[in-house]
Design an enzyme around this catalytic site. Sequence first.
Site, PDB file in Angstrom:
ATOM      1  N   LYS A  54       0.841  -1.209   0.000  1.00  0.00           N
ATOM      2  CA  LYS A  54       0.000   0.000   0.000  1.00  0.00           C
ATOM      3  C   LYS A  54       0.874   1.255   0.000  1.00  0.00           C
ATOM      4  O   LYS A  54       0.628   2.197  -0.762  1.00  0.00           O
ATOM      5  CB  LYS A  54      -0.950  -0.033   1.215  1.00  0.00           C
ATOM      6  CG  LYS A  54      -2.024  -1.106   1.065  1.00  0.00           C
ATOM      7  CD  LYS A  54      -2.826  -1.379   2.327  1.00  0.00           C
ATOM      8  CE  LYS A  54      -3.744  -2.577   2.105  1.00  0.00           C
ATOM      9  NZ  LYS A  54      -4.512  -3.003   3.272  1.00  0.00           N
ATOM     10  N   GLN A  98      -4.252  -1.762   9.550  1.00  0.00           N
ATOM     11  CA  GLN A  98      -4.215  -3.085   8.921  1.00  0.00           C
ATOM     12  C   GLN A  98      -4.782  -4.129   9.882  1.00  0.00           C
ATOM     13  O   GLN A  98      -4.384  -4.214  11.030  1.00  0.00           O
ATOM     14  CB  GLN A  98      -2.769  -3.440   8.513  1.00  0.00           C
ATOM     15  CG  GLN A  98      -2.659  -4.695   7.686  1.00  0.00           C
ATOM     16  CD  GLN A  98      -3.349  -4.598   6.317  1.00  0.00           C
ATOM     17  OE1 GLN A  98      -3.434  -3.537   5.718  1.00  0.00           O
ATOM     18  NE2 GLN A  98      -3.848  -5.719   5.827  1.00  0.00           N
ATOM     19  N   ASP A 121     -10.980   2.675   4.100  1.00  0.00           N
ATOM     20  CA  ASP A 121     -11.265   1.240   3.998  1.00  0.00           C
ATOM     21  C   ASP A 121     -12.772   0.983   3.865  1.00  0.00           C
ATOM     22  O   ASP A 121     -13.186  -0.119   3.520  1.00  0.00           O
ATOM     23  CB  ASP A 121     -10.802   0.520   5.281  1.00  0.00           C
ATOM     24  CG  ASP A 121      -9.510  -0.250   5.112  1.00  0.00           C
ATOM     25  OD1 ASP A 121      -9.277  -0.765   4.002  1.00  0.00           O
ATOM     26  OD2 ASP A 121      -8.752  -0.356   6.093  1.00  0.00           O
TER      27      ASP A 121
HETATM   28  N1  GUN Z   1      -6.895  -7.055   6.255  1.00  0.00           N
HETATM   29  C1  GUN Z   1      -7.297  -7.816   5.214  1.00  0.00           C
HETATM   30  N2  GUN Z   1      -7.888  -7.060   4.260  1.00  0.00           N
HETATM   31  C2  GUN Z   1      -7.835  -5.782   4.721  1.00  0.00           C
HETATM   32  C3  GUN Z   1      -8.277  -4.542   4.178  1.00  0.00           C
HETATM   33  O1  GUN Z   1      -8.853  -4.448   3.083  1.00  0.00           O
HETATM   34  N3  GUN Z   1      -8.045  -3.463   4.959  1.00  0.00           N
HETATM   35  C4  GUN Z   1      -7.437  -3.534   6.189  1.00  0.00           C
HETATM   36  N4  GUN Z   1      -7.278  -2.409   6.892  1.00  0.00           N
HETATM   37  N5  GUN Z   1      -7.029  -4.671   6.704  1.00  0.00           N
HETATM   38  C5  GUN Z   1      -7.219  -5.788   5.974  1.00  0.00           C
END
Ligand code: GUN
Length: 297
Positions: A54, A98, A121
Site C-alpha cells: 500500500k 491493517q 477502507d
Molecule cells: N486485512 C485484510 N484485508 C484488509 C483490508 O482491506 N483493509 C485492512 N485495513 N485490513 C485488511
Amino acid sequence: MAAAIIDGNAISAIINGETATAVSELLTKHNVRPGLAVILIGENPASKVYVGRKVKKCEELGIFSKKIELPAETSEKDVIAVIDGLNKDPHIHGILVQFPPPAHISEKAVIDAIDPRKDVDCFHPVNIGKMLIGERDGFFPCTPYGVMLLLEKSGVNPAGKHVVVLGRSNIVGKPMMALMVQKAKGADATVTVCHSGTKDLKAFTRQADILVAAIGKPCFVKAEMVKEGAVVIDVGINKIADPSSKTGSRLVGDVDYDQVAPIASMITPVPGGVGPMTIAVLMQNTVKACKASIAAS
Ligand code: GUN
C-alpha cells in the site's frame, strides 16, 4: 474451452493511472497532496507485506504516505490516541489500520475511532450504512468495489444475473452483496449469500452466473460446484505448503483454479486478480477523501 483470464494487474494499472492524474491535478489546482496513514500493529508477516504494498503504491501515484508501526503490545487506548492524532492532521486524508490487530485490540473500537471522512477502507458503520442505502458521498469498500470494477472493465454486466457470494464477512461478503444488489448501473443483480451455515452449498453455487468466493479456504470451490460458462471471481489469498517451490510455499485462492478454469467463461487468477484491485480502490478512496476535504474547507 478454457476460461478467459480477468487480469487484475492490467485493469488496476489503468485505474491507478487515472488516480495518478487526479493526484497531479489536486497539486496543480489546489496545492494539496492526498495523504494516507497506514497503521500496522505487531509483526504479522502477511500484514507487513500488505502494508508495504500500500505504501509503495502511494509513492508510485504521488500520494503522501505515513507508515506507523506499533509494537504488538500497544494498548487499545494508545492505538486510539494515534488515530485521534491522525483524525486531526490536515495532511492526512485517509487512515487505515491493517487488520487483523493483535487479539487484545477490538476491531470495532479501532473502526469507531476513525473519522468517517477519513475511513478509506469503508469499515466505519457510517460508510457501510451509506453504501447500503446507495449514497455516493461515502467510500466504496476496497475489495468488493474492486470486484465491481473488474467486472465492468471486463465487459461483464451483473444486471439481471444471479450472483452467488460465498462468505459473509463484514469486509467482503456483506458489502459485496450490498453493491451487487443496488439499483444502479453495473449492479442490479439477484444475489444469494452462502456461508458456513448453508445447507447443500453446491445447489446454490451451481446456479451462479457470477460466483464470488471469499471464504479464506484454499482451493475450496471445485469443478462440480460451478455452472458451465460462469464468471468466477476469487477473492481468497491463501498460503499453502509447496515443497516444489523455492520458498516452500505458494499462494492459492479459494477456487481450485485448475479444476474450475476449464468450466468457467472468465476467471480471476491468484495472485494477479482481485488483490491489486483492492489497493487501486484504496488509492481512489484516498483521492476522494482529499477532494471532499478541499470542498469542505
Ligand atoms: N486485512 C485484510 N484485508 C484488509 C483490508 O482491506 N483493509 C485492512 N485495513 N485490513 C485488511
